[in-house]
Design a protein around this motif. Structure first.
Motif, PDB file in Angstrom:
ATOM      1  N   THR A   3       0.842  -1.197   0.000  1.00 27.08           N
ATOM      2  CA  THR A   3       0.000   0.000   0.000  1.00 27.08           C
ATOM      3  C   THR A   3       0.874   1.243   0.000  1.00 27.08           C
ATOM      4  N   ASN A   4       0.255   2.384  -0.360  1.00 22.05           N
ATOM      5  CA  ASN A   4       1.004   3.632  -0.429  1.00 22.05           C
ATOM      6  C   ASN A   4       1.303   4.198   0.954  1.00 22.05           C
ATOM      7  N   ASN A   5       2.142   5.234   0.941  1.00 18.68           N
ATOM      8  CA  ASN A   5       2.425   6.027   2.136  1.00 18.68           C
ATOM      9  C   ASN A   5       3.114   5.230   3.251  1.00 18.68           C
ATOM     10  N   ARG A   6       3.991   4.348   2.884  1.00 21.79           N
ATOM     11  CA  ARG A   6       4.805   3.666   3.891  1.00 21.79           C
ATOM     12  C   ARG A   6       5.806   4.675   4.462  1.00 21.79           C
ATOM     13  N   LEU A   7       6.115   4.539   5.728  1.00 23.51           N
ATOM     14  CA  LEU A   7       7.092   5.418   6.345  1.00 23.51           C
ATOM     15  C   LEU A   7       8.473   5.111   5.792  1.00 23.51           C
ATOM     16  N   ILE A   8       9.280   6.144   5.673  1.00 23.06           N
ATOM     17  CA  ILE A   8      10.635   5.956   5.168  1.00 23.06           C
ATOM     18  C   ILE A   8      11.585   6.646   6.138  1.00 23.06           C
ATOM     19  N   ASP A   9      12.570   5.911   6.632  1.00 25.51           N
ATOM     20  CA  ASP A   9      13.448   6.458   7.674  1.00 25.51           C
ATOM     21  C   ASP A   9      14.535   7.340   7.062  1.00 25.51           C
ATOM     22  N   THR A  11      17.734   7.096   7.110  1.00 24.14           N
ATOM     23  CA  THR A  11      18.808   6.387   6.400  1.00 24.14           C
ATOM     24  C   THR A  11      18.452   6.205   4.925  1.00 24.14           C
ATOM     25  N   LYS A  12      17.201   5.822   4.663  1.00 16.23           N
ATOM     26  CA  LYS A  12      16.757   5.649   3.278  1.00 16.23           C
ATOM     27  C   LYS A  12      16.705   6.992   2.552  1.00 16.23           C
ATOM     28  N   ILE A  13      16.262   8.026   3.270  1.00 15.79           N
ATOM     29  CA  ILE A  13      16.195   9.361   2.661  1.00 15.79           C
ATOM     30  C   ILE A  13      17.588   9.824   2.241  1.00 15.79           C
ATOM     31  N   ASP A  14      18.565   9.608   3.095  1.00 15.57           N
ATOM     32  CA  ASP A  14      19.940   9.997   2.788  1.00 15.57           C
ATOM     33  C   ASP A  14      20.468   9.215   1.585  1.00 15.57           C
ATOM     34  N   ILE A  32      11.381   8.096  -7.317  1.00 16.29           N
ATOM     35  CA  ILE A  32      11.973   6.921  -6.664  1.00 16.29           C
ATOM     36  C   ILE A  32      11.006   6.347  -5.637  1.00 16.29           C
ATOM     37  N   ARG A  33      10.310   7.227  -4.910  1.00 13.25           N
ATOM     38  CA  ARG A  33       9.348   6.764  -3.906  1.00 13.25           C
ATOM     39  C   ARG A  33       8.211   5.983  -4.587  1.00 13.25           C
ATOM     40  N   ASN A  34       7.713   6.511  -5.706  1.00 11.48           N
ATOM     41  CA  ASN A  34       6.639   5.813  -6.431  1.00 11.48           C
ATOM     42  C   ASN A  34       7.114   4.457  -6.948  1.00 11.48           C
ATOM     43  N   TRP A  35       8.350   4.420  -7.385  1.00 13.41           N
ATOM     44  CA  TRP A  35       8.928   3.156  -7.875  1.00 13.41           C
ATOM     45  C   TRP A  35       9.049   2.155  -6.729  1.00 13.41           C
ATOM     46  N   LEU A  36       9.470   2.630  -5.557  1.00  8.87           N
ATOM     47  CA  LEU A  36       9.629   1.760  -4.388  1.00  8.87           C
ATOM     48  C   LEU A  36       8.301   1.141  -3.958  1.00  8.87           C
ATOM     49  N   GLU A  37       7.205   1.888  -4.124  1.00  5.99           N
ATOM     50  CA  GLU A  37       5.900   1.418  -3.659  1.00  5.99           C
ATOM     51  C   GLU A  37       5.479   0.107  -4.318  1.00  5.99           C
ATOM     52  N   PHE A  39       7.345  -2.533  -4.601  1.00  2.00           N
ATOM     53  CA  PHE A  39       7.995  -3.659  -3.928  1.00  2.00           C
ATOM     54  C   PHE A  39       7.412  -3.835  -2.530  1.00  2.00           C
ATOM     55  N   ASP A  40       7.569  -5.015  -2.021  1.00  2.93           N
ATOM     56  CA  ASP A  40       7.173  -5.246  -0.638  1.00  2.93           C
ATOM     57  C   ASP A  40       8.005  -4.334   0.263  1.00  2.93           C
ATOM     58  N   TYR A  41       7.336  -3.754   1.243  1.00  2.00           N
ATOM     59  CA  TYR A  41       8.011  -2.774   2.110  1.00  2.00           C
ATOM     60  C   TYR A  41       9.279  -3.345   2.750  1.00  2.00           C
ATOM     61  N   SER A  42       9.256  -4.636   3.056  1.00  2.81           N
ATOM     62  CA  SER A  42      10.416  -5.270   3.699  1.00  2.81           C
ATOM     63  C   SER A  42      11.610  -5.377   2.745  1.00  2.81           C
ATOM     64  N   GLU A  43      11.367  -5.131   1.448  1.00  6.76           N
ATOM     65  CA  GLU A  43      12.432  -5.273   0.455  1.00  6.76           C
ATOM     66  C   GLU A  43      12.915  -3.929  -0.101  1.00  6.76           C
ATOM     67  N   TRP A  44      12.503  -2.852   0.520  1.00 10.69           N
ATOM     68  CA  TRP A  44      12.918  -1.535   0.027  1.00 10.69           C
ATOM     69  C   TRP A  44      14.431  -1.352   0.093  1.00 10.69           C
ATOM     70  N   ASP A  45      15.041  -1.909   1.110  1.00 13.81           N
ATOM     71  CA  ASP A  45      16.509  -1.806   1.204  1.00 13.81           C
ATOM     72  C   ASP A  45      17.171  -2.487   0.008  1.00 13.81           C
ATOM     73  N   LEU A  46      16.637  -3.617  -0.413  1.00  8.34           N
ATOM     74  CA  LEU A  46      17.181  -4.317  -1.576  1.00  8.34           C
ATOM     75  C   LEU A  46      16.951  -3.503  -2.849  1.00  8.34           C
ATOM     76  N   ALA A  47      15.762  -2.907  -2.958  1.00  6.63           N
ATOM     77  CA  ALA A  47      15.443  -2.097  -4.141  1.00  6.63           C
ATOM     78  C   ALA A  47      16.400  -0.913  -4.251  1.00  6.63           C
ATOM     79  N   LEU A  48      16.655  -0.254  -3.129  1.00  4.36           N
ATOM     80  CA  LEU A  48      17.568   0.893  -3.142  1.00  4.36           C
ATOM     81  C   LEU A  48      19.005   0.451  -3.396  1.00  4.36           C
TER      82      LEU A  48
END
Length: 447
Positions: A3-9, A11-14, A32-37, A39-48
């Protein structure tokens, strides 16, 4: 999907800040935020992580890469011909007939070798033909005796006793298939018909995958082909992967494979029954991480460029291929010419006001100021690169353009004034879609 509007810490912003800068601001935080949405939220670190491994190259990069490549080829040609001339010197055991043959060949060599000829790799409209733009404006090319041919039918041979040096140009060699097939099926038959047996072929590109080099070496008819460019290894190579050692790399590869499935499929219609193959890691599993200002190779991971299955890409290939309606562009250019004349301060377009030449020049200036790269400008106007060079020369002779990428002070003044006056002068006329410009409050980190 999440779902949209996941929190982003923070570290990810930097990290996103770093990525945006490294990608030269061609994509921003929101994209980039729209692209990240997706993926599963738990995999955002991998996406970045995989996004951080992507390489973006703009026009300036390509100008430098091709200029360096031309210098390298020039040196290789000179070194080869010196060595060849030495080999023509007579040895004590040579027969008189052989001595005469060598002397004649040496004399011909001293009269000058065949001009070095440059051709696009592939037919008109392919990426190779667009790369001639960078060759034409490379500083080394302008002072060399290299000759550009716009198609293979124009290959000329002045001296059959000397070597023909043929440079084939492309932006990127991914699998190498198109390169060796073009050489075998298009170049070899022409040279064979001309009776050319002494030929050296150079494949000039910005980057090439190591697999492409092996493929070309194995399958190309000529065994003296040299690839001039910067090598790249697959993203998930067992050695040298940008994603670290095997345990870390495999995790990223599985992530890209999972989301890449179904994003890029190719159907082979030449087979007895059409065969469709899925390439979740790029064409023929190339695993490239390269993006250009003018296009994205299909060898690059599809999660960055595909629009299949409703995917929202960061660098959609279709945007680079989709051409504007030429009729609308011409209509708008007529409005611009009319406005420039109404302002009364400029005489650029007084003669033959709405001539084809004037319209194309205005189209070029408008697209240039919109940030469109040269190779795409020619596509949008619907002309060849050689016709575009004539437009540029025309603009320089009229003192509107300083060079192929810069307006003169008078040209810039005309552009700025038309931009400011445009709404008032064209009131009552239809507003073109491109005239609606959204100006963000924050751009590239600045307010």
């Amino acid at each position: 999907m999440t779902t949209n509007n996941r929190l982003i810490d923070q570290t990810k912003i930097d990290l996103i800040d770093t990525i945006v800068k490294r990608l030269k601001h061609v994509v921003g935080h929101l994209q980039i935020r729209n692209w990240l949405e997706q993926f599963d939220y738990s995999e955002w670190d991998l996406a970045l992580k995989v996004l951080n491994g992507l390489e973006y190259f703009d026009e300036n990069d390509l100008f430098q890469l091709f200029d360096t490549g031309l210098k390298d080829i020039h040196k290789k040609i000179n070194d080869f011909e010196r060595a060849w001339e030495i080999s023509l010197k007579t040895a004590p055991g040579d027969s008189k007939i052989k001595q005469v043959e060598k002397r004649n060949a040496r004399n011909l060599r001293r009269k000058g070798h065949n001009e070095v000829q440059i051709l696009p790799l592939g037919n008109n409209g392919k990426s190779g033909s667009h790369m001639l733009y960078y060759i034409l404006h490379a500083p080394f090319f302008k002072k060399s005796n290299f000759q550009i041919l716009d198609n293979k039918e124009k290959i000329i041979v002045n001296n059959f006793d000397n070597f023909l040096h043929l440079i084939l140009v492309d932006d990127f060699l991914g699998s190498g298939d198109s390169a060796y097939k073009y050489i075998n099926n298009e170049i070899y038959p022409i040279l064979d018909e001309l009776g050319v047996h002494k030929v050296r072929i150079y494949l000039l590109c910005s980057f090439f995958m190591e697999g492409a080099k092996k493929n070309i070496t194995k399958n190309a008819y000529y065994n003296t082909i040299q690839i001039i460019g910067t090598p790249r290894i697959p993203a998930f190579s067992p050695t040298g992967s940008p994603f670290g050692y095997r345990p870390s790399m495999v995790k990223v590869r599985e992530f890209c494979y999972k989301y890449g499935k179904g994003l890029y499929k190719v159907t082979d219609y030449d087979a007895k029954s059409p065969i469709t193959t899925d390439y979740p890691l790029g064409y023929k599993n190339t695993q490239s991480l390269i993006v250009f200002a003018h296009t994205v190779p299909n060898n690059t991971l599809p999660i960055f460029w595909s629009i299949a299955k409703g995917w929202n890409p960061l660098f959609p290939r279709v945007i680079f291929a989709r051409l504007k309606d030429k009729v609308n562009l011409n209509k708008e250019s007529r409005i611009w010419i009319s406005m420039a004349n109404k302002l009364g301060r400029f005489s650029f377009f007084k003669k033959n006001t709405y001539s084809d030449k004037n319209i194309k020049l205005i189209c070029y200036i408008r697209l240039l100021k919109m940030g469109t790269v040269g190779t795409v400008i020619s596509q949008k106007i619907g002309i060849s690169l050689f016709e575009m060079e004539e437009i540029i020369e025309d603009g320089i002779s009229r003192k509107i353009l300083k060079n192929h990428r810069t307006l003169t002070n008078k040209g810039q003044a005309m552009y700025d004034l038309v931009m400011r006056k445009r709404p008032r002068i064209s009131s009552g006329s239809t507003v073109m879609k491109d005239d609606i410009v959204y100006i963000p409050k924050v751009f590239r980190g600045r307010t």
